[in-house]
Structures are given as structure tokens and as C-alpha cells.
Design an enzyme around this catalytic site. Structure first.
Site, short mmCIF file in Angstrom:
data_model
loop_
_atom_site.label_atom_id
_atom_site.label_comp_id
_atom_site.label_asym_id
_atom_site.label_seq_id
_atom_site.Cartn_x
_atom_site.Cartn_y
_atom_site.Cartn_z
N ASP A 78 0.82 -1.22 0.00
CA ASP A 78 0.00 0.00 0.00
C ASP A 78 0.85 1.27 0.00
O ASP A 78 2.01 1.27 0.40
CB ASP A 78 -0.90 0.03 1.24
CG ASP A 78 -2.10 -0.89 1.12
OD1 ASP A 78 -2.16 -1.67 0.15
OD2 ASP A 78 -2.97 -0.83 2.01
N HIS A 225 3.62 -2.00 3.46
CA HIS A 225 3.53 -0.61 3.03
C HIS A 225 4.85 -0.12 2.45
O HIS A 225 5.93 -0.59 2.82
CB HIS A 225 3.16 0.30 4.21
CG HIS A 225 1.78 0.08 4.74
ND1 HIS A 225 1.49 -0.93 5.64
CD2 HIS A 225 0.61 0.74 4.51
CE1 HIS A 225 0.20 -0.89 5.94
NE2 HIS A 225 -0.35 0.10 5.27
#
Length: 258
Positions: A78, A225
């Protein structure tokens, strides 16, 4: 590749009806019945849970796993793209024969479409993680702003060379009462996760790898992430440890998602 059929939640209309009807019933009965008050509290608690629980599919159907063909996991990353860091990460992943799905912020991708195009050329897929990542307000967005968050990111994805936009993930897994019909009209599907490294704020590679390997299993959707200090190190540590344990990394077909 045709756009996927978006699953729907049968609980959603029931939950919305109960949530909006409860105050009317309470005012209509002047709060005379304790059991009605207790029922209203439970209804609102369920509504709150449906919004904030990442894996809850009451307001929109959530894919949290996929049907593997062996010891396979789906790596999802992400908050990118993150410029040169994303390109270096992609190079290291290519050396390991690993592909992933990058759930990107549209505003990041607009600033660096060439990075998104390079990720696609390397065999990765890109997906929608909203335009501006409104983590604190996503649950409260009205239909117009919600559509803008999704459509603006979709436009950035198209500009980076993504021909079919299939998947969406909201900021921190929050839901919105208008999200399901919005995704349905666009032929998109909500993708959650089953394993996360908890690297969204602080990113210690040792801790991230330990969390993932302790909870991973075939068919898991792994959430990590970009954009933090040592993000690349943590992602590659996870990849190397899972490969040592016999896992392979795939991007599943829509029909495999559950």
C-alpha cells in the site's frame, strides 16, 4: 480481461435499515421500553464495527483470502508509488521472481506515472487505494467525494497504463455506507487482507517479518507498506523468509478470491 463481478453483502440493507430506524422507534415510543433502548445500542454498535473492522463484510463484501494452488500467498503493498525506492524494490523482487500488487495513492501516481508504468512492465499489478488517502474521513465521505476519490485514482491508473482496474482497498480498511454501490457500478472489488506486518506507522524489519511469518498460511493476502524508513528492507525480509519456508508469490485471479 473482463472486469470482475462485484460481490454484494446481503447484510448491508438490513444493517442500514435497522440503524436508521432505531432512533425513530425510540423517539416514537418516548424511550419507554428498556429492551428497545438496548436493541438500538446493539444496532449502532454493529454499525460502528462494520465501518472500522477491516475484515468485516457487512457493508461491502471483502476478499480476505484466495484459493491457492499450493503454498502461495498474495503480496500487496500500500501507499506508493515511492519514486526511486519503488523502482529499487521492483528490481530486487524481479531478481527473486516475485510479483505483487501495489495499491497506490492516485496523487502519488499522478506525480510519477513513469514509476507506475515501470511496475506494470515488471509484471506487477496496480490497484486503487483512493486519490488522497483520507484515513480519518473516509467513513464519512458523501457520494460525490467518495466517487472522486475512486475515479481520480482510476484515472491516474489508466494514465500509467493499467487497462483493466479490478481492485480497491480503502485507507486503513475503513468502510463507507456508499462504497458498495460505488464499486458495483465500476465493476470493482474490495480487497482486504489476512496477514499484515503492522508497518504503517513504524517499520522495524525484524518485527514486520516476525508478525507475517507467525500468521501466514497458503492463500493469505499479505499487507505491507511503502514510503516508510526501511520499508524496502522490511518487504524484502518478508519475501526472503517466506521463500525459505517454501512459499511462492502470485497475483490471483478474481475467481480465486474469497
Amino acid at each position: 480481461m473482463p472486469a470482475p463481478v462485484t460481490p454484494t453483502s446481503w447484510i448491508r440493507p438490513c444493517l442500514l435499515t435497522a440503524n436508521f430506524a432505531a432512533p425513530l422507534v425510540l423517539f416514537g415510543t418516548h424511550f419507554r421500553y428498556p429492551w428497545l433502548v438496548a436493541t438500538a445500542v446493539i444496532v449502532h454498535a454493529c454499525f460502528f464495527y462494520a465501518i472500522v473492522a477491516p475484515s468485516c463484510g457487512w457493508l461491502v463484501a471483502v476478499a480476505t483470502r484466495f484459493r491457492p494452488k499450493g503454498s502461495e500467498v498474495w503480496l500487496t503493498i500500500d501507499d506508493g508509488p515511492d519514486g526511486e525506492a519503488s523502482l529499487r524494490l521492483s528490481e530486487e523482487m524481479s531478481r527473486r521472481g516475485v510479483q505483487a500488487t501495489f495499491f497506490v495513492k492516485g496523487r502519488n501516481l499522478q506525480r510519477q506515472p513513469e514509476v507506475g508504468a515501470a511496475l506494470v512492465a515488471a509484471g506487477h499489478s496496480l490497484a486503487n487505494h483512493t486519490q488522497t488517502h483520507p484515513a480519518h474521513l473516509f467513513w464519512w465521505l458523501r457520494p460525490g467525494p467518495l466517487r472522486h476519490e475512486i475515479d481520480a485514482c482510476n484515472e491516474a491508473l489508466r494514465s500509467a497504463g493499467v487497462s483493466v482496474i479490478r481492485w480497491f482497498r480503502s485507507p486503513v480498511g475503513l468502510k463507507n455506507i456508499f462504497l458498495e454501490p460505488t464499486l458495483l457500478r465500476r465493476g470493482m472489488r474490495y480487497v482486504g487482507w489476512s496477514v499484515r506486518g503492522k508497518d504503517g506507522v513504524t517499520c522495524n524489519p525484524d518485527d514486520v517479518a516476525r508478525r507475517v511469518r507467525s500468521n501466514v498460511s497458503p492463500g493469505a493476502i499479505v499487507l505491507l507498506h511503502e514510503g516508510r524508513e526501511r520499508s524496502n528492507e522490511a518487504i524484502l525480509r518478508v519475501i526472503d523468509e517466506l521463500r525459505e519456508r517454501g512459499y511462492s508469490f502470485v497475483i490471483p485471479a478474481d475467481e480465486q478470491l474469497v
